[in-house]
Design a protein around this motif. Structure first.
Motif, mmCIF file in Angstrom:
data_model
loop_
_atom_site.group_PDB
_atom_site.id
_atom_site.type_symbol
_atom_site.label_atom_id
_atom_site.label_comp_id
_atom_site.label_asym_id
_atom_site.label_seq_id
_atom_site.Cartn_x
_atom_site.Cartn_y
_atom_site.Cartn_z
ATOM 1 N N GLN A 173 0.841 -1.203 0.000
ATOM 2 C CA GLN A 173 0.000 0.000 0.000
ATOM 3 C C GLN A 173 0.873 1.248 0.000
ATOM 4 O OE1 GLN A 173 -2.598 0.504 3.384
ATOM 5 N NE2 GLN A 173 -4.048 1.738 2.233
ATOM 6 N N GLN A 177 -1.692 10.738 -2.409
ATOM 7 C CA GLN A 177 -2.634 11.814 -2.692
ATOM 8 C C GLN A 177 -2.150 13.149 -2.119
ATOM 9 O OE1 GLN A 177 -3.324 8.921 -1.297
ATOM 10 N NE2 GLN A 177 -5.061 7.922 -2.265
ATOM 11 N N GLN A 191 4.024 8.193 -14.096
ATOM 12 C CA GLN A 191 2.623 8.245 -14.493
ATOM 13 C C GLN A 191 2.127 6.863 -14.907
ATOM 14 O OE1 GLN A 191 2.517 11.213 -17.554
ATOM 15 N NE2 GLN A 191 3.290 12.824 -16.223
ATOM 16 N N GLN A 194 1.621 4.831 -11.794
ATOM 17 C CA GLN A 194 0.400 5.227 -11.086
ATOM 18 C C GLN A 194 -0.839 4.634 -11.744
ATOM 19 O OE1 GLN A 194 0.304 9.560 -10.612
ATOM 20 N NE2 GLN A 194 0.087 9.218 -8.425
ATOM 21 N N GLN A 195 -0.903 4.667 -13.083
ATOM 22 C CA GLN A 195 -2.057 4.129 -13.798
ATOM 23 C C GLN A 195 -2.188 2.633 -13.560
ATOM 24 O OE1 GLN A 195 -1.586 5.270 -17.858
ATOM 25 N NE2 GLN A 195 -2.000 7.433 -17.496
ATOM 26 N N ARG A 197 -1.028 0.976 -11.036
ATOM 27 C CA ARG A 197 -1.371 0.774 -9.621
ATOM 28 C C ARG A 197 -2.853 1.029 -9.386
ATOM 29 N NH1 ARG A 197 2.049 -1.231 -5.477
ATOM 30 N NH2 ARG A 197 1.040 -0.766 -3.500
ATOM 31 N N ARG A 198 -3.386 2.091 -10.030
ATOM 32 C CA ARG A 198 -4.800 2.410 -9.875
ATOM 33 C C ARG A 198 -5.681 1.315 -10.463
ATOM 34 N NH1 ARG A 198 -4.597 6.794 -12.358
ATOM 35 N NH2 ARG A 198 -3.972 8.067 -10.575
ATOM 36 N N ALA A 199 -5.248 0.759 -11.617
ATOM 37 C CA ALA A 199 -6.030 -0.310 -12.240
ATOM 38 C C ALA A 199 -6.054 -1.557 -11.374
ATOM 39 C CB ALA A 199 -5.459 -0.641 -13.619
ATOM 40 N N THR A 201 -5.671 -1.657 -8.075
ATOM 41 C CA THR A 201 -6.483 -1.362 -6.891
ATOM 42 C C THR A 201 -7.963 -1.432 -7.208
ATOM 43 O OG1 THR A 201 -4.709 0.078 -6.091
ATOM 44 C CG2 THR A 201 -6.885 0.305 -5.058
ATOM 45 N N THR A 202 -8.366 -0.892 -8.371
ATOM 46 C CA THR A 202 -9.774 -0.920 -8.757
ATOM 47 C C THR A 202 -10.257 -2.345 -8.970
ATOM 48 O OG1 THR A 202 -9.509 1.234 -9.818
ATOM 49 C CG2 THR A 202 -11.461 -0.064 -10.416
ATOM 50 N N THR A 205 -10.745 -4.020 -5.640
ATOM 51 C CA THR A 205 -11.926 -3.510 -4.920
ATOM 52 C C THR A 205 -13.212 -4.082 -5.456
ATOM 53 O OG1 THR A 205 -10.737 -1.436 -4.534
ATOM 54 C CG2 THR A 205 -13.113 -1.410 -4.184
#
Length: 309
Positions: A173, A177, A191, A194-195, A197-199, A201-202, A205
């Motif tokens: 984790q 932010q 960048q 980050q993308q 990592r966000r994918a 995490t989504t 979830t």
């Protein structure tokens, strides 16, 4: 007498921190609470076997060289939040090899020495939120081998070393932010990271709990393909049946002319019904010698005119 003894014991317990030379409170589990005591230095009279130390909301002065807490090698948790610590100097935590949690939130930190976290090989939680960090460089993070949670929210981060991203990839984790990232070519690897990592995490979830139902989409696709295939087969079967019916209807002979049949039977006689025709067809054709001779003579006698005298 008992009340006086009880008051005496309470007075001794309350006066013990002052007598011991430190204003901190220590519980039976080894947690030393020194928060908000206006401390400039760590009390030397604290027991060396404490496992948790809270030094938040003080005015601690960090050493420029040497170890900050040399007398507490058994610490598992250390809270230094809300102290003014602009710079973390090298090897300041080098003897805290058993430390698992380090809280440096809201300390106005703007510079991390490359060897600031030397010796923290068992650290799994590092909190650096609400500081003034602008750059993350690789050497400062090489000391971490078991890091699980990294909080860098609300700093002034503008760039990140590409090698630091590889180390972050191993961290479960990472919170970033509230940083004013500058979008330029040097930031492109970050960048991308980050993308991704966000994918991830989504996806984690939205997946179902306990890992169940996460692979249901192949079954849905298979069901849709099967439904479309069955619909096509039904449509083809219907078309083949309609073609067969049309082909059979074209093979039938045309019906006899009803007008000619009406003349043959006479104006006063009605045409035989379809049922009657069907019965005659079913009975077969009538042969010429089917009518008996006696019946034929009787019919001829009835047709000849009779004259009466």
């Amino acid at each position: 007498m008992e009340c006086a003894w009880y008051l005496c014991v309470c007075s001794l317990l309350c006066a013990w921190p002052a007598a011991a030379g430190h204003p901190c409170s220590i519980d039976s589990k080894g947690w030393a609470d020194c928060s908000g005591r206006s401390l400039l230095h760590t009390p030397d009279s604290l027991p060396g076997n404490i496992t948790s130390l809270d030094l938040s909301f003080n005015s601690l002065a960090m050493p420029r060289s040497g170890t900050f807490l040399i007398h507490f090698p058994s610490l598992h948790a250390l809270n230094l939040s809300h102290n003014i610590i602009p710079t973390l100097y090298p090897a300041v935590f080098s003897n805290l090899w058993a430390l698992h949690l380090l809280d440096l939130s809201s300390c106005n930190i703007s510079h991390l020495h490359p060897e600031a976290f030397q010796g923290l090989r068992n650290l799994d939680t590092l909190l650096l939120k609400n500081n003034k960090l602008q750059i993350l460089r690789l050497p400062a993070f090489l000391a971490f081998r078991a890091l699980v949670h990294l909080d860098l929210r609300n700093n002034d981060l503008l760039s990140v070393d590409a090698l630091v991203l590889q180390l972050m990839e191993r961290t479960q984790q990472v919170l970033l932010q509230g940083n004013p990232w500058v979008c330029n070519c040097s930031m492109y690897p970050f960048q991308q990271w980050q993308q991704q990592r966000r994918a991830i995490t989504t996806a984690a979830t939205t997946s179902s709990p306990a890992g169940k139902g996460g692979n249901s989409w192949p079954y849905l696709v298979g069901f849709l393909v099967a439904a479309v295939g069955i619909s096509i087969l039904i449509a083809l079967a219907a078309k083949c049946k309609l073609f067969h019916m049309n082909f059979v209807s074209y093979r039938h002979q045309p019906l006899p002319d009803t007008s000619s049949m009406g003349v043959a039977w006479g104006e006063n006689q009605s045409m035989p019904s379809a049922a009657g025709l069907q019965l005659e067809d079913d009975d077969g054709f009538i042969e010429d010698n089917y009518i008996q001779p006696s019946e034929q003579l009787q019919e001829e006698d009835e047709l000849e005119p009779h004259f009466s005298l």
